[in-house]
Design an enzyme around this catalytic site. Structure first.
Site, short mmCIF file in Angstrom:
data_model
loop_
_atom_site.label_atom_id
_atom_site.label_comp_id
_atom_site.label_asym_id
_atom_site.label_seq_id
_atom_site.Cartn_x
_atom_site.Cartn_y
_atom_site.Cartn_z
CB SER A 1 -4.32 5.94 1.61
OG SER A 1 -3.99 4.87 0.72
CG ASP B 1 -0.65 -6.10 4.03
OD1 ASP B 1 -0.19 -6.76 4.97
OD2 ASP B 1 -1.40 -5.13 4.19
CG HIS C 1 -5.04 6.68 -3.32
ND1 HIS C 1 -3.71 6.80 -3.65
CD2 HIS C 1 -5.08 6.15 -2.07
CE1 HIS C 1 -2.96 6.37 -2.64
NE2 HIS C 1 -3.77 5.97 -1.68
#
Length: 356
Positions: free
Chosen positions: A85, A198, A330
């Site tokens: 993303s 991850d 983000h």
């Protein structure tokens, strides 16, 4: 009207979960608080960065170089990216929680070019277009990786290193099916950045380990070397997700807990930091081993700027939330521009002898 809007959002809840790539908890929070703003974010202006950015421009090469080791910025004809993303630029333009679902690929640090004027939008493609205005593959506007605005931006929200091989294969097929480029002869730049998911899920999924990450990345690079000629790969070294703990506030914490609780867990902190350092060192060791530097038409460069990246600070030492989207993970448009500058700064060290 508000009630109707909320009803529509609820009706599309399942579709959001599957199409967005994010987990159910993240989407649940967004749909319950769609118009919520982050109380910590007051401005996202990046005018200072734009005013200070400049670069030397060299003429476009009359002939394509025969070796990747002689490649200059103006020789790059095609740009692409694999990732999650952060490459898809989710929430980059968001002013409220709902905006996090939007994939703002046109302003992505590594792939955006919806506004090619570098004085208005600093991205890697826009920088490279100063050297070669005919650069192909950059993203414009918003949409998924399958949209006609995505270009060769294959980044998808929620993906881990496990998804990079499928992205690589789809990228190659897409390039081969694109008549506007010379697949065999055009020099390509592919930026790969993955690892945040991850790490954010490592305390919940035992298959997400540093060893598995490095094995997946090596296989992807092996595949690209065999199947994507005339390519320079930017492998951006994974970031440290534990730094999100420095971004506090009600909205930040509520959202961070839905997708990266591992990054906040004090009990898992030591293990996560060790995993992060192993991934970072292993990535650099893999590239420095020279196994991807055995031919003239392919190489991989490890770009380390994300490795030690912390939360940007204001002059008073407090966290600068303007670099982040409302979920405090983000990047905002400003954050994407800062990342583009940092990536370019790393790349200049590789290109420097050849730019002059």
């Amino acid at each position: 009207m508000v009630a109707l809007s909320l009803t529509i959002l609820t009706c599309f809840k399942v579709a959001f979960v599957f199409s967005s790539g994010f987990n159910k908890e993240y989407i649940d929070y967004i749909l319950k608080n769609p118009w919520q703003r982050n109380e910590k974010i007051t401005t996202q202006s990046s005018d200072g960065m734009k005013n200070s950015f400049n670069c030397n421009i060299s003429p476009i090469s009359k002939q394509r170089p025969t070796s990747v080791h002689a490649l200059r910025p103006q020789d790059i004809e095609v740009i692409a990216a694999l990732g999650d993303s952060l490459t898809a630029a989710n929430g980059a333009k968001a002013t409220n929680i709902l905006g996090l679902i939007e994939e703002c690929r046109g302003v992505s640090w590594s792939m955006g070019s919806e506004n090619p004027d570098i004085r208005k939008s600093i991205t890697l493609p826009n920088i490279l277009k100063k050297f070669n205005p005919n650069l192909y593959g950059a993203s414009t506007g918003s949409g998924s990786y399958t949209s006609n605005k995505a270009g060769f931006n294959m980044g998808q929200p929620g993906k881990t290193s496990n998804a990079m091989m499928s992205q690589a294969k789809e990228l190659i097929l897409k390039m081969k099916a694109t008549p506007e480029i010379n697949f065999n002869e055009a020099w390509k730049l592919v930026t790969i950045f993955v690892g945040g998911n991850d790490l954010c899920l490592a305390c919940e999924n035992t298959k997400l380990t540093a060893e598995n990450y490095l094995n997946k990345i090596r296989k992807v690079l092996d595949h690209l070397k065999l199947n994507l000629p005339k390519t320079l790969v930017n492998l951006v070294v994974s970031l440290d997700v534990t730094v999100i703990d420095d971004l506090s506030g009600t909205t930040c914490r509520n959202m961070q807990k839905t997708f990266c609780e591992c990054g906040l867990s004090s009990g898992f902190r030591s293990s996560l930091i060790n995993m992060t350092r192993t991934i970072q060192k292993g990535t650099e060791d893999l590239i420095n081993s020279g196994i991807f530097d055995t031919s003239d038409d392919f190489t991989v460069v490890a770009q380390p700027f994300m490795k030690n990246m912390g939360v940007p600070k204001k002059e008073d030492g407090s966290a600068d939330y303007s670099f982040f989207a409302p979920d405090c993970f983000h990047f905002s448009t400003k954050g994407h521009e800062a990342s583009a500058i940092e990536l370019w700064s790393n790349m200049v060290n590789d290109f420097c002898p050849k730019i002059i």
